[in-house]
Design an enzyme around this catalytic site. Sequence first.
Site: not given
Length: 595
Positions: A279, A281, A284-286, A301, A400
Site C-alpha cells: 500500500i 513504498q 527505506f522499504g515497503k 512497514k 519529510d
Amino acid sequence: MTSRNFCCDPLKILMRWLIFFSVLKLSYAIKDPDVEGEALLDFLKNLNDSNNQITDWDSHFVSPCFSWSHVTCRNGHVIALTLASHGFSGTLSPSIAKLKYLVSLELQNNNLSGLLPDYISNLTNLQYLNLADNNFKGSIPATWGQLSSLKHMDLSSNDLTGSIPMQLLSVPMFNFSDTDLHCGEGFDQPCVSKSEHPASTHKSKLKKVVQFASCGAFAVLCLGAIFTYRYYQMHRHKSDIFVDVSGEDECKISFGQLRRFSWRELQVATKNFSESSVIGQGGFGKVYKGILSDDTKVAVKRLSDYNNPGGEAAFEREVQLISVAVHRNLLRLIGFCTTETERILVYPFMENLSVAYQLRDLKSYEKGLDWPTRKKVAFGTAHGLEYLHEQCNPKIIHRDLKAANILLDDEFEAVLGDFGLAKLVDTRMTHVTTQVRGTMGHIAPEYLSTGKSSEKTDVFGYGITLLELVTGQRAIDLSRLEEEEDVLLIDHVKKLLRENRLRDIVDNNLESYDPKEVETILQVALLCTQGFPEDRPTMSEVVKMLQGVGLADRWVDWQKLEEIRNQEFSHMTHQFVWSDESTFDQEAIHLSKAR
C-alpha cells in the site's frame, strides 16, 4: 548509531527501553483515549471559565494525562481534578459522570450554581468531594447515598436545604456548616465531623496515595531494570536481545504494551509479503496491508536492507520517537518484529490510506476529498506539527512532510506518519546533516543548500502540502512543461495568483468550495514557503492564521516583499544573454528564485 553499537552497550539499551516502556505503558493503557479528554473539555465549558484560567486543555491531545494542568492520572485514567479558586461561574456538566475512575473532585471557592446533580452518584470510585464556598442550592440527591467509597465530603457555605441522606452520615469526614441542611441529632458539633482540618487531611492522604503509587511504579521499573541488565550480562554471548526465537518455539514477546510480533505471524498476515498487499513504498522499504489472526487490520512497514546504516537508523528513530510523541494527529506504533535479517514496524491500518492517494490515485468508483475534508486535513496536520515543534520535549523535526506521509483514518482525520527521517532536536546544537534526505519539491531551499534543518524546514514542507491540498497536483510535475507552465507547483500557483486565476488553481475534482477559505489556505501556504526560514511563521502562528488571526497584516507584508523580489529577479535575468550551453545556469537561477 550503528547496529553494532546499539546492541553492544547494555547501559544505553537499558536507559532507552526504560524511558520507552514507561511512556508507552501510560499511553497504551488508555482504553478509550478520547472519552475522558472530551468529557473534561465539556465539563470545563459548563464551568464557564470566563477568566481563562485553564488554557492548556487541548482537544488534539490523545489523553489529558500527558500535560493538562490540574489533572492527576493513574494507569492512563483521570483520578483527580483540583479546580479550586478559579472563579468559575457555571454549573456541573453531566459529562463528569464519564470520569468513572475519578477519586478526587475539588471545586471549592468558586461561584458555581444550580442544583447538586444526581449523576455524581455514578462516580462510584469517588473518595474526596469538595464543593464548599459555591452557590449550589436545593437538597442533596438521595442517590448520593450510593457513594460507598466516599471518605471526605465538604458542602459547606452553600444555599442547601433539606435532610442529609442517611448513608452519608457514615462518611468519616464531612462539613455541612453554613447551610440550611438538617443535620439531625447525634453530631458532636452541628454539621461538622470530629476532624478539625478535613481539607488538609484529605490533601495529605491523596498526596500519600500518589506518592505511594509513584514509588511503587518506580520500584517496579528499577527491579525490571536490574533483571534486564542481569539477564543481558548472563546471555550477552548467546544471542542478540532483538532477535526473534526461531523454529517451532517461536513466540510473541510483549514489552509494556508494545507488542513484539514473530516473523511468521507477519508473513501470514501479509500473504508472504505479497506485492498485491503493498500500500506504500518509501526510501527505506515497503508498507503492506496485513490482517492478523484476530482480524485486526494493520500496516506493516518492512525496512529494506536494514544493515545499511540509514535503514537501521530509521528503525531506531521511529521506535524512539514514538516513546515521546503521543498525539491524535500522529501515527502510533502497535509493535515491531526483529530478526537477524529483518526490521519491521507495525501500525494501525488507515482505512483511507494517504492524502496523496485521495488526491491523485483514487479508483474511478471512489469519491475524492471534498473541500471541508481538505480543510480538516490542513488543520489536523498543523496541530500535529505544532505538537512536535512546540510541545514535545525534546522537540521533533519531521523533515519529510508531504501528502504521501499524511494518512487518513476512517473519519478522515489527518495522521502524520513516516518518521524515518525525523530528528530529535537538542536545542544546544546546530542541526546539520551531511546528506540531505527528503522529497524534491518539498525540501526547503536552506536545507537543500546548506544541510541545515530546523522547525522551519517542516513549515516549508507544510506549505507545499497545503498547495497540494488546494490544487490536487504534485510539488514537481514535468508535464506542466508541455503547457509552458512552471514545473515547481509553488511557482505555478504564484503565477496564477498574479493573474487572478483562482479557479485555475483549485483542483478540478472539487465540485464546490468556499473561495474565501481557499484564499486563506493559499496565503498561509505562501507565507510558509518563503525563501528565508526566519520569514516563515511558527506552527502555532500557522494554526492561528488558518483561523484568520494575524493573517491579513502578514499577507500585506508578503505581497510587498514579493513585488520587490520579482523586480530584482526580472532585472537580474535581463543582465544575461542566454545560449544553448547555459541550461544549467538557467536552472540554478530558477531554483534560487525567492519563494
